[in-house]
Write an enzyme that holds these catalytic residues in place. Sequence first.
Site, mmCIF file in Angstrom:
data_model
loop_
_atom_site.group_PDB
_atom_site.id
_atom_site.type_symbol
_atom_site.label_atom_id
_atom_site.label_comp_id
_atom_site.label_asym_id
_atom_site.label_seq_id
_atom_site.Cartn_x
_atom_site.Cartn_y
_atom_site.Cartn_z
ATOM 1 N N CYS A 1 7.897 -38.865 -8.801
ATOM 2 C CA CYS A 1 6.572 -39.304 -8.771
ATOM 3 C C CYS A 1 5.626 -39.197 -7.615
ATOM 4 C CB CYS A 1 6.672 -40.653 -9.567
ATOM 5 S SG CYS A 1 7.399 -41.863 -8.300
ATOM 6 N N SER B 1 13.453 -42.820 -10.468
ATOM 7 C CA SER B 1 12.209 -41.756 -10.173
ATOM 8 C C SER B 1 12.302 -41.698 -8.609
ATOM 9 C CB SER B 1 11.016 -42.783 -10.670
ATOM 10 O OG SER B 1 9.866 -41.780 -10.290
ATOM 11 N N MET C 1 -5.710 -7.325 8.466
ATOM 12 C CA MET C 1 -5.190 -6.582 9.586
ATOM 13 C C MET C 1 -5.985 -5.477 9.550
ATOM 14 S SD MET C 1 -1.176 -6.996 8.696
ATOM 15 C CE MET C 1 -1.263 -6.708 6.976
ATOM 16 N N LYS D 1 0.865 -1.078 -0.123
ATOM 17 C CA LYS D 1 0.215 -0.147 0.040
ATOM 18 C C LYS D 1 0.924 1.113 0.019
ATOM 19 C CE LYS D 1 -3.810 -0.116 2.107
ATOM 20 N NZ LYS D 1 -4.765 -0.325 3.244
ATOM 21 N N GLY E 1 -8.347 -7.443 4.257
ATOM 22 C CA GLY E 1 -9.131 -7.710 5.456
ATOM 23 C C GLY E 1 -8.477 -8.236 6.578
ATOM 24 N N HIS F 1 -16.171 -8.534 2.036
ATOM 25 C CA HIS F 1 -14.940 -9.448 2.254
ATOM 26 C C HIS F 1 -15.091 -10.876 1.955
ATOM 27 C CE1 HIS F 1 -13.276 -12.169 5.428
ATOM 28 N NE2 HIS F 1 -12.300 -11.370 5.298
ATOM 29 N N TYR G 1 11.839 -34.811 -15.603
ATOM 30 C CA TYR G 1 10.465 -34.775 -15.482
ATOM 31 C C TYR G 1 9.803 -34.899 -14.286
ATOM 32 C CZ TYR G 1 10.202 -39.889 -14.389
ATOM 33 O OH TYR G 1 10.287 -41.045 -14.220
ATOM 34 N N ARG H 1 -3.699 -1.488 -6.121
ATOM 35 C CA ARG H 1 -2.729 -2.761 -5.960
ATOM 36 C C ARG H 1 -3.219 -3.610 -7.004
ATOM 37 N NH1 ARG H 1 -5.741 -4.585 -0.387
ATOM 38 N NH2 ARG H 1 -7.769 -4.877 -1.076
ATOM 39 N N ARG I 1 -3.539 2.764 8.658
ATOM 40 C CA ARG I 1 -3.964 1.398 8.010
ATOM 41 C C ARG I 1 -2.649 0.740 7.748
ATOM 42 N NH1 ARG I 1 -8.453 2.333 4.160
ATOM 43 N NH2 ARG I 1 -9.083 4.458 3.997
#
Length: 888
Positions: free
Chosen positions: A845, A778, A107, A26, A105, A469, A865, A353, A96
């Site tokens: 895996c 694997s 804090m 902010k 919402g 909210h 992979y 934001r 704030r």
Amino acid sequence: MTQYVYRFGGGVSDGGNGDKNLLGGKGANLDGMASIGLPVPPGFTISTPMCTVYYEQGGVFPDSLRAEVANGIAHIEGITGKKFGVAADPLLVSVRSGARASMPGMMDTVLNLGLNDDTVDGLAAISGDARFAWDSYRRFIQMYSDVVLELDHGRFEEALEIAKEDRGYTLDTEMTADDWRTLVAEYKALVVELWDGKQFPQDVHDQLWGAIGAVFGSWQSERAKVYRRLNDIPAEWGTAVNVQAMVFGNMGDTSATGVAFTRDPAKGDNAYYGEFLINAQGEDVVAGIRTPQYLTRAARETAGAKPLSMEEAMPEVYGQLARVFDLLERHYRDMQDIEFTVERGKLWMLQTRAGKRTAKAALKIAVDMANEGLITREEAILRVDPQALDQLLHPTLDPNAARDVLTKGLPASPGAASGKVVFDADTAEKANAAGESVILVRVETSPEDIHGMHAARGILTARGGMTSHAAVVARGMGRPCVSGAGTLSIIAKEKLFRIGSREVREGDIITIDGATGEVMLGAVPTVQPELAGDFGTLMVWADEGRRLKVRTNAETPLDCRTARDFGAEGIGLCRTEHMFFDAARITAVRQMILAEDEAGRRIALDKLLPEQRRDFVEIFEVMAGLPCTIRLLDPPLHEFLPHEESEFAEVAQAAGLDVETLKRRAAELHEFNPMLGHRGCRLGVTYPEIYEMQARAIFEAAVLVAEKSGDAPIPEVMIPLVATRRELELMKAVVDKAAQTVFAEQGRTIEYLVGTMIELPRAALRAAEIAEVGEFFSFGTNDLTQTTLGVSRDDAGRFLTTYVEKGIYAKDPFVSIDVEGVGELISLAAERGRSTRPDIKLGICGEHGGDPASIAFCESVGLDYVSASPYRVPIARLAAAQAALLKK
């Protein structure tokens, strides 16, 4: 001396340079908006490092900060011409929070700070509106008493409701100046009653330091901790505190307040999206206390709403706002979530934001912005949270299914969910832990409900708009939400809600559709999602940018087909034991296990061979032409044994033995710690005929599919739980012999590999010699995590949450790879395996194969992979692309 306070506004900037790590999100964006000439009320930011100092010093601020804050207040006074605590023309400020990551919402905030028994009269005189002044004072007392003094908020709400009821009012706006003055006196008396006889603080500097401490303190509130845990936000980041001159949206019909998005955060359309209220303050919009009006005429007409939109009611200011929207989106190159206030016709920007958005919107916005030239394709790939794709990959309501619609609210967060009705967050959390699907039904949600919202499949509220909210948090979590269902009457004490004459009790099943706002009684059938359009486009871009291949963990044709549709490039783990539990073959499996000798086992295995072959044929037909890693039998044999008398009798009859003999054999197989016992390759070493049968089934199926389709699968036979080179050597000999036998019988050969699953620390350490035999590794990260940490995955849930909260592990190690421990073993095994077999194929895996953080680790190690469950294949594809781009 360390600088903690950074000023903004009025052409002044103290050098924070938009650094979110220093100023918080902010504060950085306020400084940024001011720097590009937007109308931002002047103020200052107390930087995030002070949050750490505040906690380290036990809630005490250093003296140096007091001097810096005094300088900040003087900065605001100099620009506004108002004086803090001076009745003639009082300066009022907001206090704030502002963490570097958005936590909507979670804090605390205090508005109208600086009002007391003297300055309220000054505000009335200078504004010419006594009603506004006393309304502002009562709001301040109510908010300060809740946030700073931690008094029972409900008592103040109750006093307000009684005041309106006594006067015959329905709305807050009907209250007069005298009514508010009377209520202020009641509020002050409430403070004395609830605050151990102490008076509401009148010194504005005491008020300011109390609010600063409370906002820093809210960083460690339970709701903030839960939100950080759910969103992987480190506790050490801390929050900044922003102190800013108040501007007022509740100074009559030429004033307003609102929340807006530069694009639709639910669908992603390039259209302004938001709500506003005339003669209101910001919390009125987001708290759902009053029903807001639409920002644009098009949105109002689409919704069939009567109250004028801002575009119609305040066209000149709306035009200014539209220009600001375009400027902000070009400046920040992302969809913006904006808070604004209009004070007597003048527009003020209070916040911007990057806006929270649904997965569908994130995809569309990223693709559209790339196509518009606002961002690159690489940036578009990085803009979409891979985990958020989960919202798109599951079924939605069948449009042709019957629906018993109870009511309709606002479509606040898309998706659909069915579940049992619950009325509080704690019940939702308990029910979810017990495996039940629930819908959390509330009048309106608050930050304290965060744990229940996360546990619920969906959220339904009676009050609140599209930016309430409930809506914002649900969209961020990927939960369907219907808000503002005005016909919903909730009787919390009786655990029920009514809609007209219809009544729904806790435990009854309802369905909500976050795309239409409909609320339905009972469960509604679903259909599979369409994954084309923006999803398909981004996946093509992602595939172009990734190096890691993505396979799937699957052992049924349906799972294989689903995974291929989602872009899987083969099978990374096929668990053959799942096939053995089929009701039609479990008796033969038990007969094999309980047999006294090899001859008896082979009789049972001969029965299983055609069944196992058919399993592999069905899988290979779906995966023709792709590599398929098939793990030979892994679990301890006791898992297949009968438990009931009737089951023993059935097996005895099939085996031609008496029940007592079978029971004795079962007792002999009993193990005290079976997961570290006679399982994996140890079964194959002891009973090689089991692996021989499975290998034969694999190769016979592969040859059949190759002949039928002309496209041979590539079987990769995986030997589980190997700890030594010799174990793998023995088992590879069994597999190779079966392959050569089948190839000779069928007159055809196919390509195949034999390798192992690395799931024991010893195997990782001895990887160089194991790789002399194994053609692939694997990493079975589920068991490797268990054996490395000495922790049972099935039992660890009782304490791992505490371990994460206390910082012992950064994340649950069964969800995201423990890089320092398990990760080091994987790195070591990869390096040593390549030292003796440079071309060895490496993958993982375990469940970690669908976790973006774990995938980033796999990219850093250079694995070939990852393998994930079918519905997480797209997540893995996107995460792999992001990992590759970030590595560059």
